[in-house]
Design an enzyme around this catalytic site. Structure first.
Site: not given
Length: 271
Positions: A130, A190
């Protein structure tokens, strides 16, 4: 060099070599981890190569910053990351080239893991691509800001890339610092990965930023010389001498000037 509207997004025929390599590795690792574990609750690759919150205390800890991004917790986790890579990665790789694309991907993933580890609690682990994929999204938004992208659950509502990524980054910021660890998602990875991708894209789209930094680096840490009294005996610089110095700056930057040339330039500007 970069269009405001990216073309030819998606499509198996348009997939690029580096993106294809990353897709294959991530999928293969996931299925090996899933189907070779003798105990369903214990997945060997996950438990061996996931990023530990205190990775710096283990012998292989530094390597975990690289390996964790190839491990995924579930098929849904894998699909979400690979879809982002599949749809936007090829456009970036064609624009950046394979070498710079790999730098973008791995740097975003590693910095994302570092950011997560600074906020994670004891005993927690982080897995997934991610952070690296968020770096791809961040770079895409910087290089192709006006390209329209659509979400799977809102296929008929296109968003400009920069707006989509801005909303996504604000969400990750909120989940990281206001309501952290919701559902066990590594939002900090992220967020930092996306910021890393945006920063890397900025240096590519605006290379003069790096050039300005390079011209300042030679002067960092050096003591400034005390100003000397002006001497009336200093010779006047000719136009040819000034033009030669300016031409050298244009080709090689301020950092290439010798101390004598710097002094000559100062005299010329004072005059």
């Amino acid at each position: 060099m970069y269009n405001r509207q990216a073309q030819n997004i998606g499509g198996i025929a348009r997939i690029t070599p580096s993106v294809k390599f990353l897709l294959i590795v991530n999928v293969v690792v996931y299925f090996i981890d899933s189907f070779t574990s003798s105990v369903p609750e214990y997945r060997f690759l996950t438990n061996t190569f996931a990023l530990q919150a205190s990775w710096w205390t283990t012998p292989f800890g530094f390597g975990e910053l690289f390996t964790y991004m190839f491990i995924h917790a579930s098929i849904g986790h894998l699909l979400m990351n690979m879809m982002g890579l599949y749809f936007l990665g090829p456009t970036l790789e064609r624009g950046l080239g394979p070498y710079r694309f790999f730098i973008l991907y791995y740097t975003s993933g590693i910095l994302g893991g570092l950011g997560w580890s600074l906020l994670a609690g004891p005993g927690q682990i982080c897995v997934g691509a991610s952070g690296a994929v968020m770096g791809v999204l961040g770079a895409f938004a910087m290089l192709y800001p006006n390209t329209e992208v659509a979400l799977i659950f809102l296929p008929n509502v296109p968003f400009k890339a920069w707006k989509f990524v801005l909303v996504l980054m604000l969400f990750e910021f909120f989940q990281t610092f206001v309501h952290p660890l919701i559902g066990g998602i590594a939002n900090a990875a992220h967020l930092v990965g996306g910021l890393a991708g945006m920063g890397y894209a900025m240096t590519i789209r605006h290379p003069h930023i790096i050039e300005r930094l390079k011209t300042k680096l030679p002067d960092l840490g050096k003591k400034k010389a005390k100003p000397r009294a002006k001497s009336s005996a200093q010779p006047t610089l000719s136009k040819a001498e000034v033009d030669a110095i300016l031409d050298k700056i244009g080709k090689e930057g301020m950092g290439a000037l010798t101390p004598r040339e710097r002094e000559m330039l100062k005299r010329a500007t004072r005059g």
